[in-house]
Scaffold this active site. Structure first.
Site, mmCIF file in Angstrom:
data_model
loop_
_atom_site.group_PDB
_atom_site.id
_atom_site.type_symbol
_atom_site.label_atom_id
_atom_site.label_comp_id
_atom_site.label_asym_id
_atom_site.label_seq_id
_atom_site.Cartn_x
_atom_site.Cartn_y
_atom_site.Cartn_z
ATOM 1 C CG ASN A 41 -2.110 -0.957 1.106
ATOM 2 O OD1 ASN A 41 -2.284 -1.600 0.135
ATOM 3 N ND2 ASN A 41 -2.681 -1.326 2.291
ATOM 4 C CG LEU A 214 -2.598 13.174 15.679
ATOM 5 C CD1 LEU A 214 -2.215 14.615 16.490
ATOM 6 C CD2 LEU A 214 -2.446 11.895 17.171
ATOM 7 N NE ARG A 217 -6.940 14.285 17.371
ATOM 8 C CZ ARG A 217 -6.248 14.020 18.526
ATOM 9 N NH1 ARG A 217 -6.118 15.046 19.559
ATOM 10 N NH2 ARG A 217 -6.057 12.781 18.819
ATOM 11 C CG ASP A 247 -0.509 1.251 4.925
ATOM 12 O OD1 ASP A 247 0.361 1.479 5.881
ATOM 13 O OD2 ASP A 247 -1.337 0.762 4.811
ATOM 14 N N GLY A 282 -11.589 1.822 0.121
ATOM 15 C CA GLY A 282 -10.492 0.631 0.253
ATOM 16 C C GLY A 282 -9.054 1.572 0.422
HETATM 17 P P1 ADP Z 1 -3.992 5.059 10.569
HETATM 18 O O1 ADP Z 1 -4.557 4.829 9.047
HETATM 19 O O2 ADP Z 1 -2.673 4.329 10.404
HETATM 20 O O3 ADP Z 1 -4.961 4.407 11.257
HETATM 21 P P2 ADP Z 1 -4.594 7.906 10.723
HETATM 22 O O4 ADP Z 1 -5.954 7.440 11.115
HETATM 23 O O5 ADP Z 1 -3.818 8.621 11.681
HETATM 24 O O6 ADP Z 1 -3.514 6.378 10.337
HETATM 25 O O7 ADP Z 1 -4.528 8.772 9.314
HETATM 26 C C1 ADP Z 1 -3.390 9.160 8.736
HETATM 27 C C2 ADP Z 1 -3.502 10.145 8.143
HETATM 28 O O8 ADP Z 1 -4.476 10.243 7.242
HETATM 29 C C3 ADP Z 1 -3.852 11.504 8.832
HETATM 30 O O9 ADP Z 1 -2.446 11.994 9.499
HETATM 31 C C4 ADP Z 1 -4.528 12.429 7.932
HETATM 32 O O10 ADP Z 1 -3.556 13.183 7.105
HETATM 33 C C5 ADP Z 1 -5.202 11.476 7.099
HETATM 34 N N1 ADP Z 1 -6.578 11.160 7.589
HETATM 35 C C6 ADP Z 1 -7.137 10.075 8.241
HETATM 36 N N2 ADP Z 1 -8.609 10.157 8.590
HETATM 37 C C7 ADP Z 1 -8.953 11.579 8.017
HETATM 38 C C8 ADP Z 1 -10.162 12.263 7.983
HETATM 39 N N3 ADP Z 1 -11.178 11.657 8.825
HETATM 40 N N4 ADP Z 1 -10.007 13.336 7.465
HETATM 41 C C9 ADP Z 1 -8.949 14.128 6.996
HETATM 42 N N5 ADP Z 1 -7.762 13.003 6.785
HETATM 43 C C10 ADP Z 1 -7.649 11.966 7.576
#
Ligand code: ADP
Length: 299
Positions: A41, A214, A217, A247, A282
């Site tokens: 990915n 985050l 955030r 990823d 996905g």
């Molecule tokens: P993971 O996929 O490892 O759980 P995160 O949820 O922290 O990682 O998301 C990684 C990045 O994806 C964040 O830093 C942000 O840039 C983007 N992202 C994730 N969820 C959202 C969202 N709901 N809105 C906007 N950007 C998001």
């Protein structure tokens, strides 16, 4: 150019009305195959953002392996470093997803990913990469060997979370955990954290710069040079599926670092690319190209 050493999986996504409990049988509505694996990915995200991306990994000599190679090649990734292991299946992840809530369960079978050896990663694309991307879905001694063989900067996603040897951390330039992984790595108790608390956790890790993702955030950059931590929010998007957002973040971060952006600029680029990746289905359904990211970059 950048190189990814890591996993390639076939994801089997099963839509269910309700997740099964232990010992229970539920009837799924559909099963869909999708290319996956954290390593692949990340490579796909990086490949769509710029040229020169190599993948080093292992798949089986099976149709699932053919599909993973084809999917990566169509994302402009050079797959000449992906070897095929006879007699072992391509890695897979079976993921029942509950309709309505999006809650899921994941069963991973590492398959050929578990066969990636230190010898496999002592190769040109690792030696010559400006940025090497690593995760923890292949054996730890192979991850370590890749970091040790790297000629450029090393970016590690500590997922799935497990204790990191200091010898490995000493070779890593940028560690990219999500909030959950940061908490696990530092042995902190689970629960919501303020940015100030997250910065303290990140500073408690030995070694590299830490970039904590985050979700909605954005991302938090914690450096070791005494500079203040930086919180980079994402641009406004309508997220429909955040699978694989982390990823995409790492693939984009590597591309940005490889093209000489400084760390804050690279994180701005990665936050924006990852936000865009959540606007479709996905892990790879909405990976952006460089123009789409540039158009949305916070100024
Ligand atoms: P993971 O996929 O490892 O759980 P995160 O949820 O922290 O990682 O998301 C990684 C990045 O994806 C964040 O830093 C942000 O840039 C983007 N992202 C994730 N969820 C959202 C969202 N709901 N809105 C906007 N950007 C998001």
């Amino acid at each position: 150019p950048g190189t990814v050493v890591g996993s390639l999986n076939e994801d089997v996504l099963v839509a269910v009305g309700r997740l099964p409990g232990g010992g229970e049988t539920v009837i799924g509505r559909s099963a869909t195959l999708a290319p996956g694996g954290k390593g692949a990915n990340q490579a796909a995200a990086a490949g769509l953002l710029g040229p020169g991306v190599h993948m080093v990994g292992r798949v089986g000599e099976d149709p699932a392996g053919d599909r993973q190679l084809a999917a990566l090649a169509s994302s402009r990734v050079d797959v000449s470093g992906v070897h095929r292991t006879p007699g072992v299946p391509t890695g897979s992840a079976t993921i029942p997803v509950e309709e309505g809530t999006g809650e899921n369960l994941i069963v991973v079978v590492p398959g050929a990913n578990a066969e990636l050896t230190p010898d496999d990663v002592d190769v040109d694309p690792v030696h010559r990469a400006d940025v090497l991307l690593l995760q923890l879905e292949v054996p730890m001694d192979t991850v370590y060997a890749a970091a040790a063989a790297a000629g450029g900067r090393v970016v590690l996603t500590p997922a799935p979370p497990q204790p990191l040897p200091e010898e490995l951390l000493a070779l890593v330039d940028v560690l990219v955990p999500n909030e959950h992984e940061l908490v696990q790595l530092t042995g902190a108790t689970a629960g919501a954290r303020t940015p100030v608390e997250l910065v303290a956790l990140a500073r408690s890790i030995f070694g590299p710069v830490v970039v904590v993702t985050l979700g909605a955030r954005g991302a938090l950059v914690v450096r070791r040079d005494g500079s203040p931590a930086l919180l980079q929010p994402p641009p406004p998007v309508t997220a429909v599926d955040t699978t694989g957002a982390g990823d995409c973040f790492c693939g984009a971060l590597a591309q940005a670092l490889a093209t000489d952006r400084d760390l804050p600029a690279a994180v701005r680029f990665a936050v924006t690319a990852a936000a865009l990746s959540t606007t479709g289905p996905g892990a790879r359904g909405a990976l952006p190209d460089a123009e789409a990211v540039e158009a949305l970059l916070p100024r």
